[in-house]
Design a protein around this motif. Structure first.
Motif, mmCIF file in Angstrom:
data_model
loop_
_atom_site.group_PDB
_atom_site.id
_atom_site.type_symbol
_atom_site.label_atom_id
_atom_site.label_comp_id
_atom_site.label_asym_id
_atom_site.label_seq_id
_atom_site.Cartn_x
_atom_site.Cartn_y
_atom_site.Cartn_z
ATOM 1 N N ALA A 1 7.986 -4.473 3.684
ATOM 2 C CA ALA A 1 8.319 -3.654 2.337
ATOM 3 C C ALA A 1 7.199 -4.149 1.333
ATOM 4 O O ALA A 1 6.974 -3.074 0.326
ATOM 5 C CB ALA A 1 9.506 -4.069 1.937
ATOM 6 N N ARG A 2 6.738 -5.097 1.449
ATOM 7 C CA ARG A 2 5.686 -5.652 0.100
ATOM 8 C C ARG A 2 4.518 -4.812 0.399
ATOM 9 O O ARG A 2 3.632 -4.253 -0.427
ATOM 10 C CB ARG A 2 5.582 -7.067 0.197
ATOM 11 C CG ARG A 2 4.709 -7.745 -0.834
ATOM 12 C CD ARG A 2 4.478 -9.105 -0.779
ATOM 13 N NE ARG A 2 3.321 -9.253 0.028
ATOM 14 C CZ ARG A 2 3.199 -10.302 1.066
ATOM 15 N NH1 ARG A 2 4.385 -10.958 1.667
ATOM 16 N NH2 ARG A 2 2.254 -10.359 1.792
ATOM 17 N N LEU B 1 4.127 -1.877 1.986
ATOM 18 C CA LEU B 1 4.355 -0.557 1.548
ATOM 19 C C LEU B 1 4.388 -0.149 -0.028
ATOM 20 O O LEU B 1 3.978 0.752 -0.534
ATOM 21 C CB LEU B 1 5.636 0.056 2.262
ATOM 22 C CG LEU B 1 5.866 0.186 3.733
ATOM 23 C CD1 LEU B 1 7.133 0.729 4.136
ATOM 24 C CD2 LEU B 1 4.854 1.293 4.013
ATOM 25 N N ASN B 2 5.071 -1.354 -0.453
ATOM 26 C CA ASN B 2 4.845 -1.313 -2.145
ATOM 27 C C ASN B 2 3.497 -1.252 -2.553
ATOM 28 O O ASN B 2 3.221 -0.471 -3.693
ATOM 29 C CB ASN B 2 5.928 -2.346 -2.665
ATOM 30 C CG ASN B 2 6.034 -2.259 -4.245
ATOM 31 O OD1 ASN B 2 6.189 -1.024 -4.693
ATOM 32 N ND2 ASN B 2 6.010 -3.250 -4.843
ATOM 33 N N GLU B 3 2.681 -2.275 -1.907
ATOM 34 C CA GLU B 3 1.310 -2.320 -2.563
ATOM 35 C C GLU B 3 0.287 -0.895 -2.204
ATOM 36 O O GLU B 3 -0.478 -0.569 -3.089
ATOM 37 C CB GLU B 3 0.598 -3.246 -1.638
ATOM 38 C CG GLU B 3 1.105 -4.824 -2.037
ATOM 39 C CD GLU B 3 0.467 -5.923 -1.174
ATOM 40 O OE1 GLU B 3 -0.704 -5.513 -0.413
ATOM 41 O OE2 GLU B 3 0.795 -7.016 -1.321
ATOM 42 N N HIS B 4 0.636 -0.180 -1.226
ATOM 43 C CA HIS B 4 0.043 1.090 -1.021
ATOM 44 C C HIS B 4 0.809 2.471 -1.217
ATOM 45 O O HIS B 4 0.778 3.362 -0.469
ATOM 46 C CB HIS B 4 -0.395 0.901 0.539
ATOM 47 C CG HIS B 4 -1.360 -0.453 0.616
ATOM 48 N ND1 HIS B 4 -2.757 -0.403 0.058
ATOM 49 C CD2 HIS B 4 -1.006 -1.233 1.575
ATOM 50 C CE1 HIS B 4 -3.026 -1.482 0.654
ATOM 51 N NE2 HIS B 4 -2.246 -2.255 1.379
ATOM 52 N N GLN B 5 1.788 2.044 -1.909
ATOM 53 C CA GLN B 5 2.703 3.240 -2.212
ATOM 54 C C GLN B 5 2.113 4.661 -2.846
ATOM 55 O O GLN B 5 2.199 5.811 -2.257
ATOM 56 C CB GLN B 5 3.752 2.762 -3.402
ATOM 57 C CG GLN B 5 4.730 3.885 -3.798
ATOM 58 C CD GLN B 5 5.789 3.643 -4.750
ATOM 59 O OE1 GLN B 5 5.622 2.355 -5.324
ATOM 60 N NE2 GLN B 5 6.578 4.526 -5.031
ATOM 61 N N GLU B 6 0.950 4.496 -3.471
ATOM 62 C CA GLU B 6 0.141 5.618 -4.172
ATOM 63 C C GLU B 6 -0.767 6.297 -2.979
ATOM 64 O O GLU B 6 -0.748 7.547 -2.950
ATOM 65 C CB GLU B 6 -0.617 5.298 -5.348
ATOM 66 C CG GLU B 6 -0.129 4.864 -6.478
ATOM 67 C CD GLU B 6 -1.015 4.554 -7.517
ATOM 68 O OE1 GLU B 6 -2.086 4.735 -7.594
ATOM 69 O OE2 GLU B 6 -0.651 3.761 -8.557
ATOM 70 N N LEU C 1 -0.034 6.239 0.180
ATOM 71 C CA LEU C 1 0.903 6.779 1.285
ATOM 72 C C LEU C 1 1.594 8.081 0.696
ATOM 73 O O LEU C 1 1.685 9.161 1.338
ATOM 74 C CB LEU C 1 1.874 5.665 1.544
ATOM 75 C CG LEU C 1 1.531 4.621 2.390
ATOM 76 C CD1 LEU C 1 2.778 3.651 2.579
ATOM 77 C CD2 LEU C 1 0.750 4.815 3.797
ATOM 78 N N ALA C 2 1.830 8.168 -0.796
ATOM 79 C CA ALA C 2 2.472 9.279 -1.385
ATOM 80 C C ALA C 2 1.259 10.282 -1.277
ATOM 81 O O ALA C 2 1.610 11.725 -1.220
ATOM 82 C CB ALA C 2 2.953 9.127 -2.918
#
Length: 194
Positions: free
Chosen positions: A47-48, A50-55, A57-58
Motif C-alpha cells: 500500500a505504501r 502504491l501510494n508513492e507511485h499513484q500518479e 499508475l493513474a
C-alpha cells in the motif's frame, strides 16, 4: 479422612497429555499470529509503494483508456488525425473526454521513451487543431530496454513490427515492453478501436 485428602491431591494437577495438548495449541496460535503479522506487513509495504507511485499508475490507466479509443486515419475529422508508431514513441488522436478541457474536440497523445524515462504528453485540441491545454505525465522512471511493437493482422499471418506503416488502419494491438522502472514497468498491451 486421610483417604479423601489423598484423592483430591492426586486429581489437582495436569496430566502430561493435557500439558502437551495445550502446548501444541499455543504453538498453532503463535504460528497463525506470526503468519498474519507477516501478511499484514506485506500489505502495508504494498500500500505504501502504491501510494508513492499513484500518479504514474493513474497515468497508465489514462493511457490505456485513451489508446483503446484511438481514431483510425480514415475517420474524417476537422482536426489533424494521425497514428504514428515508431520503435521509441507512439502518437495518436483520441476522442476520449477529459474534465480538464471540456471544450476540447479531441486529445493528441504522445508516449515517448527518452533518457530512460517513459512519459506521456497530452494535448487538448479544438476543431482546427489548436492546442487548448497540455499535460505531461510520467509513466515510469529508470525503465530500460523499452520496445514499442505493433501487431499487423491485415495479411495472412499476423506479425509484430517495430514501426507502424499500416495506415489508414490501426494496429490490432499495441505493446510497450520494458525492464525495471519505478514503479516497475509491466508489459502494456492494448487493442485500439478498429
Amino acid at each position: 479422612m486421610q483417604s479423601k485428602a489423598k484423592i483430591s491431591q492426586s486429581c489437582a494437577g495436569l496430566s502430561l497429555l493435557e500439558l502437551l495438548v495445550s502446548l501444541a495449541l499455543l504453538a498453532l496460535i503463535a504460528a497463525g499470529l506470526a503468519g498474519a503479522f507477516g501478511v499484514g506487513t506485506q500489505v502495508y509495504d504494498r500500500a505504501r509503494a502504491l501510494n508513492e507511485h499513484q500518479e504514474e499508475l493513474a497515468a497508465r490507466r489514462q493511457l490505456r483508456s485513451a489508446l483503446a479509443q484511438a481514431l483510425p486515419l480514415y475517420r474524417i475529422t476537422h482536426f489533424p488525425n494521425s497514428f504514428v508508431g515508431a520503435p521509441d514513441r507512439l502518437q495518436f488522436v483520441t476522442l476520449k473526454e477529459t474534465p480538464y478541457a471540456p471544450d476540447a474536440s479531441a486529445l493528441k497523445v504522445e508516449v515517448l521513451w527518452a533518457s530512460n524515462n517513459l512519459t506521456m504528453q497530452v494535448e487538448a485540441i479544438d476543431d482546427t487543431g489548436a492546442v487548448l491545454a497540455s499535460w505531461d505525465h510520467t509513466l515510469a522512471r529508470d525503465v530500460r530496454n523499452v520496445s514499442f511493437q505493433y501487431l499487423d493482422n491485415s495479411g495472412d499471418t499476423p506479425d509484430w513490427a517495430p514501426v507502424w506503416t499500416g495506415a489508414p488502419n490501426l494496429p490490432a494491438l499495441v505493446q510497450i515492453t520494458g525492464e525495471r522502472g519505478a514503479p516497475r514497468w509491466v508489459d502494456f498491451v492494448v487493442a485500439p478501436r478498429l
